[in-house]
Design an enzyme around this catalytic site. Sequence first.
Site, PDB file in Angstrom:
ATOM      1  N   GLU A  68      -0.806  -8.578   5.033  1.00 28.14           N
ATOM      2  CA  GLU A  68      -0.631  -8.666   6.494  1.00 28.14           C
ATOM      3  C   GLU A  68      -1.961  -8.607   7.245  1.00 28.14           C
ATOM      4  O   GLU A  68      -2.011  -8.930   8.427  1.00 28.14           O
ATOM      5  CB  GLU A  68       0.320  -7.553   6.983  1.00 28.14           C
ATOM      6  CG  GLU A  68      -0.287  -6.162   7.111  1.00 28.14           C
ATOM      7  CD  GLU A  68      -0.444  -5.425   5.782  1.00 28.14           C
ATOM      8  OE1 GLU A  68      -0.306  -6.065   4.718  1.00 28.14           O
ATOM      9  OE2 GLU A  68      -0.731  -4.209   5.822  1.00 28.14           O
ATOM     10  N   CYS A 121       0.842  -1.196   0.000  1.00 27.78           N
ATOM     11  CA  CYS A 121       0.000   0.000   0.000  1.00 27.78           C
ATOM     12  C   CYS A 121       0.882   1.254   0.000  1.00 27.78           C
ATOM     13  O   CYS A 121       1.555   1.519  -0.979  1.00 27.78           O
ATOM     14  CB  CYS A 121      -0.980  -0.057   1.167  1.00 27.78           C
ATOM     15  SG  CYS A 121      -2.367   1.083   0.997  1.00 27.78           S
ATOM     16  N   HIS A 154      -3.474  -5.825   1.095  1.00 29.09           N
ATOM     17  CA  HIS A 154      -2.766  -5.975   2.370  1.00 29.09           C
ATOM     18  C   HIS A 154      -2.655  -7.431   2.801  1.00 29.09           C
ATOM     19  O   HIS A 154      -3.510  -7.909   3.544  1.00 29.09           O
ATOM     20  CB  HIS A 154      -3.506  -5.191   3.457  1.00 29.09           C
ATOM     21  CG  HIS A 154      -3.370  -3.712   3.326  1.00 29.09           C
ATOM     22  ND1 HIS A 154      -2.386  -3.001   3.969  1.00 29.09           N
ATOM     23  CD2 HIS A 154      -4.071  -2.817   2.606  1.00 29.09           C
ATOM     24  CE1 HIS A 154      -2.495  -1.713   3.667  1.00 29.09           C
ATOM     25  NE2 HIS A 154      -3.511  -1.572   2.836  1.00 29.09           N
TER      26      HIS A 154
END
Lengths: 228, 79
Positions: A201, A90, A199
């Site tokens: 994560e 990002c 994302h």
Amino acid sequence: MSAAGARIGVITFPGSLDDGDARRAVRRSGASEVSLWHADADLRGVDAVIVPGGFSYGDYLRCGAIAKFAPVMTEVVRAAERGMPVLGVCNGFQVLCEAGLLPGVLTRNEGLHYVCRDQWLRAENTTSTWTTRYEPGADLLIPVKHGEGCYVADESTLDEIEGEGRVLFRYVDGNPNGSRRDIAGITDARGRVAGLMPHPEHAIDPLTGPTDDGLGMFLSALDTLVPA
Amino acid sequence: MARVVVDVMPKQEILDPQGQAVANALPRQGFEGISQVRQGKRFELEVADDVDDDTLARIAESFLANPVIEDWSVRRVES
């Protein structure tokens, strides 16, 4: 080197948001997390670096434009040139593009709306440092959340990236930002520096994300850092 | 000291969704006849006399603009 011996650094800039989740993903993958600060001029001996999402320095000039001059980024660029694996997610993707480690630039979403949703991606390149755990063509469900994620580069650069198989992930089931050729993530020529808008994560555990489809990126890097 | 203006504009071939949103809103405000709007940025710098044009160009090229998607121009308005 044991898995726990692989040290993956996560940079925190003023305005970083996802550094905590990135460190959690590093821990979950079995590596050791190392916190790096934007003003550090030393990577503290890490084996790989993650540039997380957020709004580095408020993104006041352009997304990622001020972060590229951070002392820690000077070291990241040097280390990347020597072959250290680097992942930008990002805002981190924006920083890596601004720093010249990846081609192109991320611009305002075509629809002008901030988009926050779970997004289907297709794994295209599964030989980069960060994607070896995925099957070619695998569909992954990973969150996106950004206002400036429209990947833009000139046609010759896009052709070059495609020709060299450097598109890591493509959006499927709808492009959230108007990104050229539905590109969600790319890698550098050596397959060691990677950037993507979604994302991973945030998708390492079905308890807190839509899937654990993102964990493969961190496990992939660990496979490289810790040869079996 | 000199005042220097750096204008940064999205390249013509780059989609400018902000400019488009403004262009689309103009008829709704009753303003007709405007077919295109491009939105950019203007920076005003107070610059010491010994800063040369080459340095200003490097500031614009490497930092204030991203030449992948933006054009820039530098002009001294006062000295």
